[in-house]
Design a protein around this motif. Structure first.
Motif, mmCIF file in Angstrom:
data_model
loop_
_atom_site.group_PDB
_atom_site.id
_atom_site.type_symbol
_atom_site.label_atom_id
_atom_site.label_comp_id
_atom_site.label_asym_id
_atom_site.label_seq_id
_atom_site.Cartn_x
_atom_site.Cartn_y
_atom_site.Cartn_z
ATOM 1 N N ASP A 50 -2.139 12.449 3.098
ATOM 2 C CA ASP A 50 -2.871 13.310 4.037
ATOM 3 C C ASP A 50 -2.828 12.770 5.458
ATOM 4 O OD1 ASP A 50 -4.133 15.017 1.894
ATOM 5 O OD2 ASP A 50 -4.811 13.028 1.283
ATOM 6 N N LYS A 51 -2.733 11.453 5.563
ATOM 7 C CA LYS A 51 -2.794 10.820 6.886
ATOM 8 C C LYS A 51 -1.844 9.638 6.937
ATOM 9 C CE LYS A 51 -7.819 11.273 7.240
ATOM 10 N NZ LYS A 51 -7.920 12.481 8.028
ATOM 11 N N ILE A 52 -1.465 9.324 8.196
ATOM 12 C CA ILE A 52 -0.672 8.106 8.434
ATOM 13 C C ILE A 52 -1.500 7.184 9.320
ATOM 14 C CG2 ILE A 52 1.342 7.189 9.676
ATOM 15 C CD1 ILE A 52 2.836 9.759 9.016
ATOM 16 N N LEU A 53 -1.488 5.898 8.981
ATOM 17 C CA LEU A 53 -1.971 4.883 9.930
ATOM 18 C C LEU A 53 -0.720 4.187 10.442
ATOM 19 C CD1 LEU A 53 -4.033 3.009 11.334
ATOM 20 C CD2 LEU A 53 -4.026 1.603 9.252
ATOM 21 N N ALA A 74 -8.285 13.545 11.732
ATOM 22 C CA ALA A 74 -6.958 13.143 12.238
ATOM 23 C C ALA A 74 -5.899 13.165 11.146
ATOM 24 C CB ALA A 74 -7.042 11.737 12.825
ATOM 25 N N ARG A 75 -4.691 13.579 11.514
ATOM 26 C CA ARG A 75 -3.562 13.433 10.573
ATOM 27 C C ARG A 75 -2.816 12.132 10.827
ATOM 28 N NH1 ARG A 75 0.209 18.346 10.092
ATOM 29 N NH2 ARG A 75 0.868 17.322 8.182
ATOM 30 N N VAL A 76 -2.839 11.703 12.093
ATOM 31 C CA VAL A 76 -2.155 10.448 12.425
ATOM 32 C C VAL A 76 -3.115 9.561 13.215
ATOM 33 C CG1 VAL A 76 -0.189 9.404 13.615
ATOM 34 C CG2 VAL A 76 0.088 11.610 12.463
ATOM 35 N N ILE A 77 -3.293 8.338 12.721
ATOM 36 C CA ILE A 77 -4.134 7.357 13.416
ATOM 37 C C ILE A 77 -3.182 6.344 14.060
ATOM 38 C CG2 ILE A 77 -5.956 5.627 13.153
ATOM 39 C CD1 ILE A 77 -6.790 7.190 10.548
ATOM 40 N N LEU A 78 -3.221 6.301 15.384
ATOM 41 C CA LEU A 78 -2.283 5.470 16.142
ATOM 42 C C LEU A 78 -2.963 4.189 16.601
ATOM 43 C CD1 LEU A 78 -1.043 8.370 18.452
ATOM 44 C CD2 LEU A 78 0.240 7.375 16.541
ATOM 45 N N TRP A 79 -2.357 3.087 16.317
ATOM 46 C CA TRP A 79 -2.893 1.792 16.773
ATOM 47 C C TRP A 79 -2.770 1.704 18.282
ATOM 48 C CZ3 TRP A 79 -5.418 -1.278 13.578
ATOM 49 C CH2 TRP A 79 -5.724 -2.578 13.973
ATOM 50 N N GLN A 80 -3.752 1.070 18.920
ATOM 51 C CA GLN A 80 -3.687 1.003 20.379
ATOM 52 C C GLN A 80 -2.826 -0.184 20.830
ATOM 53 O OE1 GLN A 80 -7.051 0.115 23.155
ATOM 54 N NE2 GLN A 80 -7.050 2.319 23.338
ATOM 55 N N GLY A 81 -1.517 -0.006 20.686
ATOM 56 C CA GLY A 81 -0.582 -1.031 21.141
ATOM 57 C C GLY A 81 0.466 -0.375 22.006
ATOM 58 N N HIS A 82 1.168 -1.181 22.791
ATOM 59 C CA HIS A 82 2.192 -0.606 23.680
ATOM 60 C C HIS A 82 3.214 -1.671 24.070
ATOM 61 C CE1 HIS A 82 -0.751 -2.431 26.466
ATOM 62 N NE2 HIS A 82 0.348 -2.808 27.084
ATOM 63 N N CYS A 83 4.327 -1.204 24.596
ATOM 64 C CA CYS A 83 5.361 -2.096 25.137
ATOM 65 C C CYS A 83 5.224 -2.081 26.661
ATOM 66 C CB CYS A 83 6.745 -1.591 24.732
ATOM 67 S SG CYS A 83 8.073 -2.319 25.720
ATOM 68 N N SER A 84 4.982 -3.250 27.235
ATOM 69 C CA SER A 84 4.761 -3.324 28.691
ATOM 70 C C SER A 84 6.006 -2.916 29.470
ATOM 71 C CB SER A 84 4.366 -4.737 29.093
ATOM 72 O OG SER A 84 3.296 -5.163 28.303
ATOM 73 N N THR A 85 7.168 -3.228 28.945
ATOM 74 C CA THR A 85 8.407 -2.861 29.651
ATOM 75 C C THR A 85 8.524 -1.341 29.731
ATOM 76 O OG1 THR A 85 9.466 -4.883 28.885
ATOM 77 C CG2 THR A 85 10.930 -3.111 29.622
ATOM 78 N N HIS A 144 0.816 -1.228 0.000
ATOM 79 C CA HIS A 144 0.000 0.000 0.000
ATOM 80 C C HIS A 144 0.840 1.264 0.000
ATOM 81 C CE1 HIS A 144 -3.022 -3.001 1.128
ATOM 82 N NE2 HIS A 144 -3.854 -2.188 0.508
ATOM 83 N N GLY A 145 2.065 1.161 -0.480
ATOM 84 C CA GLY A 145 2.887 2.365 -0.670
ATOM 85 C C GLY A 145 3.585 2.858 0.576
ATOM 86 N N GLY A 146 3.482 2.123 1.692
ATOM 87 C CA GLY A 146 4.097 2.573 2.945
ATOM 88 C C GLY A 146 5.432 1.920 3.218
ATOM 89 N N MET A 147 5.873 2.020 4.448
ATOM 90 C CA MET A 147 7.173 1.437 4.783
ATOM 91 C C MET A 147 7.221 0.973 6.233
ATOM 92 S SD MET A 147 10.028 4.364 5.481
ATOM 93 C CE MET A 147 9.967 5.364 4.024
ATOM 94 N N SER A 206 14.778 4.354 15.470
ATOM 95 C CA SER A 206 15.854 5.267 15.083
ATOM 96 C C SER A 206 15.561 6.040 13.797
ATOM 97 C CB SER A 206 17.193 4.518 14.966
ATOM 98 O OG SER A 206 17.123 3.606 13.917
ATOM 99 N N ASN A 207 14.547 5.651 13.054
ATOM 100 C CA ASN A 207 14.254 6.412 11.827
ATOM 101 C C ASN A 207 12.769 6.750 11.669
ATOM 102 O OD1 ASN A 207 13.127 3.972 10.968
ATOM 103 N ND2 ASN A 207 15.060 3.302 10.090
ATOM 104 N N ALA A 208 12.013 6.622 12.754
ATOM 105 C CA ALA A 208 10.568 6.875 12.666
ATOM 106 C C ALA A 208 10.283 8.305 12.202
ATOM 107 C CB ALA A 208 9.910 6.610 14.024
ATOM 108 N N ALA A 209 11.074 9.275 12.662
ATOM 109 C CA ALA A 209 10.815 10.670 12.280
ATOM 110 C C ALA A 209 10.975 10.840 10.768
ATOM 111 C CB ALA A 209 11.754 11.607 13.032
ATOM 112 N N LYS A 210 12.016 10.230 10.214
ATOM 113 C CA LYS A 210 12.228 10.339 8.753
ATOM 114 C C LYS A 210 11.093 9.646 8.003
ATOM 115 C CE LYS A 210 17.237 10.325 8.914
ATOM 116 N NZ LYS A 210 18.405 9.478 8.705
ATOM 117 N N ALA A 211 10.664 8.503 8.526
ATOM 118 C CA ALA A 211 9.586 7.761 7.848
ATOM 119 C C ALA A 211 8.285 8.570 7.884
ATOM 120 C CB ALA A 211 9.396 6.403 8.520
ATOM 121 N N PHE A 212 7.987 9.189 9.017
ATOM 122 C CA PHE A 212 6.756 9.984 9.115
ATOM 123 C C PHE A 212 6.833 11.200 8.185
ATOM 124 C CE2 PHE A 212 4.117 8.973 13.124
ATOM 125 C CZ PHE A 212 4.449 7.620 13.078
#
Ligand code: 13P
Length: 404
Positions: free
Chosen positions: A212-215, A257-268, A190-193, A198-204
Motif C-alpha cells: 500500500d505504501k513505500i518508505l 500517504a502512498r509514498v513516505i520520503l526520507w528528508q535527505g538530499h544531495c548537496s551537489t 522487510h521484503g524490499g529492495m 537508473s531503475n528506481a521507477a521499476k523498483a517503485f
C-alpha cells in the motif's frame, strides 16, 4: 615503502577548504600534487608521506607499473564522477547500477579497487565472492546524502509508521543505493529492495504492485521524481523529517500517504535551479536540458529529460552533431562529456558548480598508494561488510539486479 601512514596533517599548511569562497571555478579542476590540493589538510585520509608531493606524471607512471604487475588479479571500477586523472585507469566505468553489475560479474579478480565512494565499495563487497578483497583508495570518500539516513533513525521511523498505519496496511522499504549496507540489509529483511537512479521507477512499480505504501530513503528528490513519473500526485507523498517525532507528520498524513520520503538530499544536485534552465534557454536557443533525478522536482519538470549518469552520457553521445546540451549533474562528468563530444556543445547549468567533494577525494596519489601496497602483498583500505549484514543486503541487491 612504508605501510603505516605517517600523520601529516599537522605538518601541512592548512588550506581553506572553501578556498576562501563558496565558488569553485570549473576550469580549476586539474590534478596537482595531493599536498597542494584544496582542502587536503582538512578532510583527507592520511597517506604515507612519500605520496604527498608526487606530481601527476610520476603518479601516472607508478599506477601503470603497479597495475601491470597485478595483471588480471586486479579490476578497477570507476564511477562517472571521478576526475579524468583517475577514471582513465578504470577497467569498467558506469553509473552505480552498471558498476554493481560489473562487481557481480567478476570471476577471476582477487582485488577490486573501487574509485567511487564508500557505499559503492560496500555494495561491491556484498556482490563479489567472499574471497575478493574490495578496496576504497581513500576511506574518507563517503556520501553526505547516505549519511542523512542513520540506521537507528530509519528503524525508529519504521516502528512509528507501523504503529500508526496498523496491521492491515503493507509498507515496503526501498533504499537508494546511496545508503549504508545495514540499511540495504534492513530492506532485504522487510521484503524490499535497493534501487539506483537508473531503475528506481521499476523498483517503485514493483513495490506498489504488492504494497500500500513505500518508505523510501535517503533521497527525497529521487523518490519524489520517481513516484510522480509513475502517476502518484505530490499530495500523495509526505516528507519524513527524521529529527522530529513521527517525522513531523500527523497520524492522518502518514495514513493517507502512498509514498513516505526520507528528508535527505544531495548537496551537489541541489545547486541546480529552474532559473539556470530559464537562463540557458534564453542564451542558447534550441538547447536541450538533461538533469539527474537527484535534482529538485521543479528542476526535473523544467528539463527536457532526466536520468542516471549513464543515461546522461548515453543521450548526449547519441545526440546529433551540432546539438547543444545544458546538463545538471556533477562537473567532472559534464567536462568529460564536453571533451568526448567535440561536435556538440555541452555545458554545466551551474557555471561555478563544485565537484562532488567526496567523489573528488580519490586523488591519483591514493590510487598509487593502494596499488603499490597490493604489489607488496598488503591490502590497505579494505571495505568489508559483516556476514549477517551481507546476507540480507545481498537479498535486497539481488532483487534489484533481477528487475526486468
Ligand atoms: P548514478 O547512479 O546516476 O551514477 O548516481 C550516482 C550518485 O551517487 C549520484 O549521487
Amino acid at each position: 615503502m612504508s605501510t603505516a601512514p605517517a600523520t601529516l596533517h599537522e605538518d601541512l599548511e592548512l588550506i581553506d577548504p572553501a578556498g576562501g569562497s563558496e565558488r569553485c571555478p570549473t576550469d580549476q579542476l586539474g590534478t596537482v600534487p595531493l599536498a597542494e590540493e584544496r582542502a587536503f589538510a582538512a578532510w583527507q585520509q592520511d597517506i604515507p608521506r612519500e605520496y604527498l608531493h608526487l606530481p601527476a606524471e610520476e603518479l601516472d607512471r607508478r599506477i601503470r607499473r603497479a597495475r601491470a604487475a597485478l595483471g588480471e588479479r586486479l579490476v578497477i571500477l570507476g564511477h562517472h564522477y571521478q576526475r579524468d586523472e583517475v577514471i582513465r585507469y578504470a577497467d569498467f566505468t558506469g553509473d552505480s547500477f552498471k558498476l554493481s553489475q560489473h562487481a557481480a560479474a567478476q570471476e577471476r579478480a582477487e582485488y577490486v579497487v573501487f574509485c567511487g565512494v564508500h557505499f559503492m565499495a560496500e555494495s561491491a563487497d556484498i556482490l563479489t565472492r567472499p574471497d575478493v578483497r574490495v578496496i576504497l583508495p581513500n576511506m574518507s570518500a563517503g556520501c553526505s546524502m547516505a549519511d542523512m539516513a542513520d540506521p537507528d533513525d530509519v528503524l525508529a521511523a519504521w516502528d512509528e509508521i507501523a504503529e500508526v498505519v496498523g496491521d492491515g496496511v503493507r509498507v515496503l522499504p526501498i533504499t537508494y543505493m546511496n545508503s549504508a549496507a545495514s540499511l540495504k540489509a534492513f530492506t532485504g529483511r522487510h521484503g524490499g529492495m535497493v534501487c539506483t537512479s537508473s531503475n528506481a521507477a521499476k523498483a517503485f512499480a514493483w513495490a506498489l504492485e504488492q504494497a500500500d505504501k513505500i518508505l523510501f530513503f535517503p533521497d527525497q528528490h529521487l523518490g519524489r521524481n520517481t513516484a510522480y513519473a509513475l502517476g502518484i500526485g505530490l499530495e500523495e507523498m509526505v516528507v519524513w523529517d527524521w529529527r522530529r517525532p513521527l517525522g513531523g507528520l500527523t497520524p492522518a498524513q502518514v495514513q493517507a500517504a502512498r509514498v513516505i520520503l526520507w528528508q535527505g538530499h544531495c548537496s551537489t544536485h541541489l545547486r541546480f535551479s529552474v532559473e539556470q534552465i530559464v537562463r540557458a534557454r534564453a542564451e542558447h536557443p534550441g538547447v536541450r536540458i538533461i538533469v539527474h533525478p537527484e535534482c529538485r522536482w521543479e528542476v526535473v519538470q523544467a528539463a527536457d529529460d532526466y536520468g542516471s549518469t549513464e543515461k546522461i552520457a548515453k543521450v548526449i553521445s547519441e545526440a546529433p552533431a551540432g546539438s547543444v546540451w545544458g546538463v545538471g549533474t556533477e562537473i567532472n562528468l559534464v567536462n568529460r562529456l564536453a571533451k568526448q563530444n567535440p561536435d556538440k556543445t555541452v555545458f554545466c547549468l551551474d557555471p561555478v558548480v563544485c565537484p562532488c567533494s567526496t567523489m573528488y577525494r580519490i586523488h591519483p596519489a591514493y590510487v598509487a598508494w593502494v596499488l603499490e601496497e597490493l604489489v607488496e602483498g598488503r591490502v590497505v583500505n579494505e571495505v568489508r561488510v559483516d556476514d549477517e549484514t551481507r546476507r540480507w543486503a545481498l537479498v535486497a541487491l539481488e532483487r534489484m539486479l533481477a528487475l526486468p
